[in-house]
Design an enzyme around this catalytic site. Structure first.
Site, PDB file in Angstrom:
ATOM      1  CG  ASN A 120      69.819  35.394  74.820  1.00 42.70           C
ATOM      2  OD1 ASN A 120      70.678  34.632  74.415  1.00 42.70           O
ATOM      3  ND2 ASN A 120      69.619  35.628  76.115  1.00 42.70           N
ATOM      4  CG  ASP A 166      69.178  42.816  81.071  1.00 37.72           C
ATOM      5  OD1 ASP A 166      70.096  42.394  81.813  1.00 37.72           O
ATOM      6  OD2 ASP A 166      69.388  43.405  79.991  1.00 37.72           O
ATOM      7  CB  ILE A 185      74.841  36.784  87.666  1.00 43.91           C
ATOM      8  CG1 ILE A 185      73.424  36.218  87.565  1.00 43.91           C
ATOM      9  CG2 ILE A 185      75.810  35.757  88.225  1.00 43.91           C
ATOM     10  CD1 ILE A 185      73.244  35.132  86.512  1.00 43.91           C
TER      11      ILE A 185
HETATM   12  O1  PMT Z   1      76.961  32.309  73.073  1.00 48.52           O
HETATM   13  P1  PMT Z   1      77.457  32.786  71.732  1.00 48.52           P
HETATM   14  O2  PMT Z   1      76.464  32.480  70.620  1.00 48.52           O
HETATM   15  O3  PMT Z   1      78.827  32.306  71.423  1.00 48.52           O
HETATM   16  O4  PMT Z   1      77.519  34.394  71.772  1.00 48.52           O
HETATM   17  C1  PMT Z   1      78.442  35.014  72.589  1.00 48.52           C
HETATM   18  C2  PMT Z   1      77.821  36.219  73.328  1.00 48.52           C
HETATM   19  C3  PMT Z   1      77.471  37.303  72.332  1.00 48.52           C
HETATM   20  C4  PMT Z   1      76.568  35.792  74.105  1.00 48.52           C
HETATM   21  C5  PMT Z   1      78.928  36.699  74.346  1.00 48.52           C
HETATM   22  O5  PMT Z   1      80.075  37.069  73.644  1.00 48.52           O
HETATM   23  C6  PMT Z   1      78.419  37.877  75.166  1.00 48.52           C
HETATM   24  O6  PMT Z   1      78.483  39.028  74.786  1.00 48.52           O
HETATM   25  N1  PMT Z   1      77.865  37.563  76.378  1.00 48.52           N
HETATM   26  C7  PMT Z   1      77.178  38.552  77.237  1.00 48.52           C
HETATM   27  C8  PMT Z   1      75.812  38.833  76.675  1.00 48.52           C
HETATM   28  C9  PMT Z   1      75.040  39.804  77.536  1.00 48.52           C
HETATM   29  O7  PMT Z   1      74.109  39.426  78.163  1.00 48.52           O
HETATM   30  O8  PMT Z   1      75.548  41.011  77.564  1.00 48.52           O
HETATM   31  P2  PMT Z   1      74.907  42.236  78.419  1.00 48.52           P
HETATM   32  O9  PMT Z   1      75.587  43.419  77.865  1.00 48.52           O
HETATM   33  O10 PMT Z   1      73.428  42.190  78.388  1.00 48.52           O
HETATM   34  O11 PMT Z   1      75.369  41.937  79.905  1.00 48.52           O
HETATM   35  C10 PMT Z   1      76.576  42.446  80.443  1.00 48.52           C
HETATM   36  C11 PMT Z   1      77.188  41.460  81.410  1.00 48.52           C
HETATM   37  O12 PMT Z   1      76.341  41.299  82.550  1.00 48.52           O
HETATM   38  C12 PMT Z   1      77.433  40.071  80.850  1.00 48.52           C
HETATM   39  O13 PMT Z   1      78.654  39.598  81.392  1.00 48.52           O
HETATM   40  C13 PMT Z   1      76.253  39.260  81.404  1.00 48.52           C
HETATM   41  O14 PMT Z   1      76.602  37.902  81.587  1.00 48.52           O
HETATM   42  C14 PMT Z   1      76.037  39.943  82.748  1.00 48.52           C
HETATM   43  N2  PMT Z   1      74.656  39.895  83.257  1.00 48.52           N
HETATM   44  C15 PMT Z   1      73.619  40.493  82.599  1.00 48.52           C
HETATM   45  C16 PMT Z   1      72.360  40.478  83.161  1.00 48.52           C
HETATM   46  C17 PMT Z   1      72.159  39.821  84.390  1.00 48.52           C
HETATM   47  N3  PMT Z   1      70.966  39.755  84.949  1.00 48.52           N
HETATM   48  N4  PMT Z   1      73.177  39.233  85.010  1.00 48.52           N
HETATM   49  C18 PMT Z   1      74.422  39.272  84.478  1.00 48.52           C
HETATM   50  O15 PMT Z   1      75.373  38.709  85.042  1.00 48.52           O
END
Ligand code: PMT
Length: 412
Positions: free
Chosen positions: A208, A277, A305
């Site tokens: 991504n 994911d 995670i």
């Molecule tokens: O890296 P940059 O270019 O500075 O951009 C910053 C960012 C947009 C990446 C950052 O601000 C951000 O939003 N990070 C989380 C991105 C994300 O994966 O969001 P999500 O809504 O899909 O996931 C929600 C949370 O679950 C996040 O804390 C993610 O780290 C966590 N997660 C998701 C999937 C997974 N398998 N394990 C996880 O821990």
């Protein structure tokens, strides 16, 4: 000698847009900053912004009777403990090397007895040209302190040496690392950052747009606040903050394993990484050959995670992110609930925000509260988020502690 007054000369390069953040960092360290703009710098940054952040009228003209009457250029040259030129173009390097002084900034450089430091920024082909390198050598021989440039992606779309050193690194080189702020001293923080790579075959992967900037800025802010920080980072092209330990990983499974192997003793966990994911269910051992019009790849879900850390009975205070393109509040609150995190930092992504940008705007949610942070530089945002994380962590520890005490011992 301690540096308390800096003349910041801004010349005409794209990196001039970073100078308001540079002024802010210097002011945060108690330094008075007098900004001097060259004519071409005005094409990249406004006088109004620099005046607002420095708190002093910007100087740009050797012949302005009003400003000269307030403080003449010779007086100004003597006022400064340091003249810093950032960004420094090939043109200003050439003028400094030859001793020509056609404008206010170059005149100040000739008239000052203070140290001069420059942070060059230009196209990588220009930077390696003999003429520029000769000027760099001449300036260095005369005691001019050269900061950088950094190697990496350039505004022109090319890659190489010529990026201006970051405002944080400029300030750290000139003033030394910031004194540890005690709020997080003795605390151990594990932060995930960047994207993950999910292999399809030996040469392809799914990923991504995460650059790691948000997570790395948080690591820098927590370290500045005195914490012992470990960054578990997906593949990125930015440099880690000085003093922060980094554990590089590739896939979501690697990140999951690295986090759990290093979580022992962590007080706070921040999941800023954009973790995939899904992974490819069956990674091909050999490069997949082109065959037919369509190709389907089966995906399998990765372990979450953040949710796995939040589920630990004696785990750390857990902060997650939510990256959304619509219904930010609704989705973020659902993630807070589903993943059982203590806080969720929600950002709208796409349209020049969130992924791979220098700025971000977020809404933060926790059980019973929320706070918004309008668009700002990720480094500034990270400091503001760190303050909020510390507050919520303290509140959380207090609540957890009082819940364990007999009712008669609990007082506000
Ligand atoms: O890296 P940059 O270019 O500075 O951009 C910053 C960012 C947009 C990446 C950052 O601000 C951000 O939003 N990070 C989380 C991105 C994300 O994966 O969001 P999500 O809504 O899909 O996931 C929600 C949370 O679950 C996040 O804390 C993610 O780290 C966590 N997660 C998701 C999937 C997974 N398998 N394990 C996880 O821990």
């Amino acid at each position: 000698m301690a540096i308390s007054r800096i003349i910041l000369g801004v010349t005409g390069g794209i990196a001039a847009y970073k100078t308001p953040a540079l002024v802010r960092r210097l002011k945060d360290r108690g330094v008075e900053v007098q900004v001097v703009l060259t004519r071409s710098a005005r094409e990249f940054v406004t006088e109004t912004t620099l005046q607002a952040v420095s708190g002093l009228p910007v100087r740009d003209n050797l012949w302005d009777k009003e400003t000269e009457a307030a403080m003449g250029h010779i007086e100004l040259a003597r006022w400064a403990d340091l003249v810093l030129i950032a960004p420094a173009t090939a043109e200003i390097m050439s003028r400094l090397a030859s001793g020509s002084a056609p404008d206010l900034l170059t005149t100040l450089c000739l008239a000052t007895e203070a140290r001069i430091a420059i942070a060059p920024a230009m196209n990588h082909v220009m930077w390696v040209k003999d003429a520029v390198q000769e000027n760099r050598r001449r300036l260095e021989e005369r005691g001019v302190h050269i900061l950088g440039p950094d190697d990496g992606d350039q505004a022109c779309g090319e890659t190489g040496p010529g990026r201006m050193v970051s405002p944080d690194d400029i300030v750290a080189s000139l003033l030394g690392p910031a004194a540890a702020h005690p709020v997080l001293s003795g605390k151990s923080i594990l932060i995930t950052a960047g994207p993950t790579y999910e292999a399809i075959d030996p040469v392809r992967y799914i990923t991504n747009r995460s650059s790691g900037k948000m997570g790395y800025a948080l690591a820098a802010a927590c370290q500045e606040a005195g914490a012992d920080v470990l960054l578990v980072s997906g593949p990125v092209s930015i440099s880690p903050p000085v003093g922060v330990k980094v554990l590089p990983v590739q896939s979501a499974a690697d990140m999951h394993a690295a986090v759990h192997a290093h979580l022992d003793g962590a007080d706070i966990f921040v999941g800023a990484a954009a973790v995939s994911d899904y992974r490819v269910a069956d990674i091909s051992r050999d490069k997949i050959k082109k065959s037919g019009d369509d190709l389907s790849i089966a995906l399998a879900q990765n372990a979450d995670i953040l949710a796995s850390v939040a589920a630990l009975s004696d785990g750390p205070f857990t902060v997650g992110f939510a990256a959304e393109t619509t219904h930010l509040r609704e989705h973020a609150l659902a993630k807070l609930e589903k993943k059982k995190a203590d806080m969720i930092v929600a950002n709208l992504v796409g349209k020049d925000l969130g992924f791979d940008t220098d700025d971000n705007a977020v809404d933060v949610y926790w059980k019973g509260g929320e706070q918004s942070f309008s668009k700002r530089d990720k480094a500034m945002l990270a400091r503001d988020l760190t303050t909020l994380i510390v507050e919520r962590h303290l509140e959380h520890s207090h609540t957890a502690m009082t819940a364990e005490l007999p009712a008669t011992m609990v007082r506000d």
